[in-house]
Scaffold this motif. Structure first.
Motif, mmCIF file in Angstrom:
data_model
loop_
_atom_site.group_PDB
_atom_site.id
_atom_site.type_symbol
_atom_site.label_atom_id
_atom_site.label_comp_id
_atom_site.label_asym_id
_atom_site.label_seq_id
_atom_site.Cartn_x
_atom_site.Cartn_y
_atom_site.Cartn_z
ATOM 1 N N ILE A 139 36.756 40.616 39.713
ATOM 2 C CA ILE A 139 37.822 41.503 40.168
ATOM 3 C C ILE A 139 37.469 42.899 39.680
ATOM 4 N N HIS A 140 37.313 43.836 40.609
ATOM 5 C CA HIS A 140 37.014 45.239 40.275
ATOM 6 C C HIS A 140 38.270 46.063 40.532
ATOM 7 N N LEU A 141 38.628 46.917 39.587
ATOM 8 C CA LEU A 141 39.808 47.763 39.697
ATOM 9 C C LEU A 141 39.401 49.226 39.555
ATOM 10 N N VAL A 142 39.874 50.065 40.478
ATOM 11 C CA VAL A 142 39.568 51.493 40.435
ATOM 12 C C VAL A 142 40.872 52.250 40.682
ATOM 13 N N PRO A 143 41.271 53.124 39.737
ATOM 14 C CA PRO A 143 42.493 53.900 39.955
ATOM 15 C C PRO A 143 42.314 54.900 41.092
ATOM 16 N N THR A 144 43.385 55.122 41.847
ATOM 17 C CA THR A 144 43.363 56.126 42.909
ATOM 18 C C THR A 144 44.081 57.384 42.423
ATOM 19 N N GLU A 145 43.941 58.446 43.167
ATOM 20 C CA GLU A 145 44.580 59.718 42.802
ATOM 21 C C GLU A 145 46.110 59.643 42.887
ATOM 22 N N LEU A 146 46.613 58.703 43.654
ATOM 23 C CA LEU A 146 48.064 58.611 43.874
ATOM 24 C C LEU A 146 48.706 57.504 43.050
ATOM 25 N N GLN A 147 48.174 57.234 41.859
ATOM 26 C CA GLN A 147 48.719 56.217 40.962
ATOM 27 C C GLN A 147 48.664 54.807 41.536
ATOM 28 N N GLY A 148 47.746 54.579 42.444
ATOM 29 C CA GLY A 148 47.533 53.254 42.998
ATOM 30 C C GLY A 148 46.236 52.680 42.452
ATOM 31 N N THR A 149 45.853 51.545 43.002
ATOM 32 C CA THR A 149 44.643 50.871 42.539
ATOM 33 C C THR A 149 43.882 50.315 43.722
ATOM 34 N N LEU A 150 42.597 50.636 43.770
ATOM 35 C CA LEU A 150 41.717 49.979 44.727
ATOM 36 C C LEU A 150 41.249 48.688 44.074
ATOM 37 N N VAL A 191 46.707 51.197 37.794
ATOM 38 C CA VAL A 191 45.629 50.265 37.460
ATOM 39 C C VAL A 191 45.990 49.388 36.261
ATOM 40 N N ASP A 192 46.717 49.909 35.274
ATOM 41 C CA ASP A 192 47.062 49.077 34.120
ATOM 42 C C ASP A 192 48.013 47.949 34.501
ATOM 43 N N THR A 193 48.900 48.199 35.452
ATOM 44 C CA THR A 193 49.809 47.160 35.935
ATOM 45 C C THR A 193 49.039 46.076 36.684
ATOM 46 N N VAL A 194 48.101 46.490 37.519
ATOM 47 C CA VAL A 194 47.299 45.537 38.290
ATOM 48 C C VAL A 194 46.409 44.721 37.352
ATOM 49 N N PHE A 195 45.798 45.376 36.386
ATOM 50 C CA PHE A 195 44.954 44.656 35.417
ATOM 51 C C PHE A 195 45.779 43.651 34.628
ATOM 52 N N GLU A 196 46.948 44.071 34.175
ATOM 53 C CA GLU A 196 47.814 43.170 33.402
ATOM 54 C C GLU A 196 48.164 41.927 34.228
ATOM 55 N N PHE A 197 48.461 42.117 35.498
ATOM 56 C CA PHE A 197 48.788 40.991 36.370
ATOM 57 C C PHE A 197 47.596 40.047 36.507
ATOM 58 N N TRP A 198 46.415 40.593 36.818
ATOM 59 C CA TRP A 198 45.218 39.775 37.035
ATOM 60 C C TRP A 198 44.723 39.118 35.757
ATOM 61 N N GLN A 213 39.386 47.673 34.326
ATOM 62 C CA GLN A 213 38.231 47.881 35.187
ATOM 63 C C GLN A 213 37.724 46.615 35.869
ATOM 64 N N ARG A 214 37.618 45.525 35.089
ATOM 65 C CA ARG A 214 36.889 44.369 35.628
ATOM 66 C C ARG A 214 37.278 43.089 34.894
ATOM 67 N N ILE A 215 37.361 41.995 35.656
ATOM 68 C CA ILE A 215 37.554 40.653 35.124
ATOM 69 C C ILE A 215 36.558 39.763 35.861
ATOM 70 N N ALA A 216 35.745 39.022 35.109
ATOM 71 C CA ALA A 216 34.731 38.188 35.752
ATOM 72 C C ALA A 216 34.646 36.829 35.064
ATOM 73 N N TRP A 217 34.505 35.786 35.872
ATOM 74 C CA TRP A 217 34.384 34.419 35.357
ATOM 75 C C TRP A 217 33.383 33.649 36.195
ATOM 76 N N LYS A 218 32.889 32.540 35.628
ATOM 77 C CA LYS A 218 32.016 31.643 36.380
ATOM 78 C C LYS A 218 32.163 30.241 35.808
ATOM 79 N N SER A 219 31.851 29.261 36.639
ATOM 80 C CA SER A 219 31.938 27.866 36.225
ATOM 81 C C SER A 219 30.973 27.591 35.084
ATOM 82 N N ILE A 220 31.399 26.691 34.204
ATOM 83 C CA ILE A 220 30.464 26.259 33.171
ATOM 84 C C ILE A 220 29.559 25.186 33.775
ATOM 85 N N ARG A 221 28.402 25.021 33.183
ATOM 86 C CA ARG A 221 27.432 24.038 33.664
ATOM 87 C C ARG A 221 28.069 22.659 33.706
ATOM 88 N N GLY A 222 27.837 21.956 34.805
ATOM 89 C CA GLY A 222 28.362 20.608 34.975
ATOM 90 C C GLY A 222 29.738 20.533 35.600
#
Length: 152
Positions: free
Chosen positions: A80-91, A6-13, A62-71
Motif C-alpha cells: 500500500i503506497h500513500l502520497v499526500p495531495t495538496e488538498l489534504q487528500g491522499t493518493l 494521509v495520516d488518517t488513511v495510514f491509520e486505517f490501513w 507512506q507504505r505498508i507491505a506484507w508477503k506470505s511466509i514460506r509454506g
C-alpha cells in the motif's frame, strides 16, 4: 484519491482488523505472536482458508507491505503506497498479488464458481474509500459554518 489526510488513511490501513470491513472475502486479519499477520478468508465454494504473512516494510504515512511466509497455502504479497495531495487528500496505490492453492487449477475452480479477483478488489477499494472518507468527516471538528452564534 481519497478525501482524507494521509495520516488518517495510514491509520486505517495499518489497523489490520479494518480489512474485513471492506475486503469482502477476508473474514479476519490478526497479529500473531511474532508480529506477523494471520489471514482468514472465504474461498470459492464458501470454504475458509488461512495463511500467514510477515510485514516487511512499514513506513509511517507512506507504505505498508506484507508477503506470505514460506509454506503458506496462499502465496500473496501486498503493498500500500500513500502520497499526500495538496488538498489534504491522499493518493493511494494498492499492489496485490496472489497465487491460489493448486495453481492453475485453483484459478479455474475460482473462475468456474464466479470468483473474479480483479472486480472484487476494485469494489472493495471503493468501499474502503467510502469508509475512510466518512470516518474523516466524523472526526473533523465543525467550524460552525451556517450556525448562529451561541449566546453567552
Amino acid at each position: 484519491a481519497i478525501g482524507a489526510p494521509v495520516d488518517t488513511v495510514f491509520e486505517f490501513w495499518s489497523n489490520f482488523s479494518n480489512y474485513p470491513k471492506f475486503m469482502s472475502y477476508i473474514r479476519s486479519v490478526e497479529i500473531d505472536d511474532h508480529g506477523g499477520l494471520r489471514w482468514t478468508a472465504i474461498a470459492p465454494g464458501r470454504t475458509h482458508i488461512q495463511w500467514n504473512t510477515t510485514l516487511f516494510d512499514l513506513r509511517l504515512n507512506q507504505r505498508i507491505a506484507w508477503k506470505s511466509i514460506r509454506g503458506s497455502v496462499i502465496a500473496t504479497e501486498g503493498v500500500i503506497h500513500l502520497v499526500p495531495t495538496e488538498l489534504q487528500g491522499t493518493l493511494l496505490r494498492v499492489e496485490l498479488s496472489y497465487a491460489p492453492p493448486f495453481g492453475a487449477l485453483g484459478y479455474a475452480v475460482g473462475h468456474f464458481l464466479g470468483f473474479d479477483p480483479r472486480s472484487r478488489i476494485d469494489e472493495d477499494i471503493e468501499v474502503m474509500k467510502l469508509l475512510i472518507e466518512s470516518q474523516a468527516r466524523e472526526n473533523t471538528p465543525s467550524r460552525g459554518v451556517g450556525r448562529p452564534p451561541t449566546p453567552p
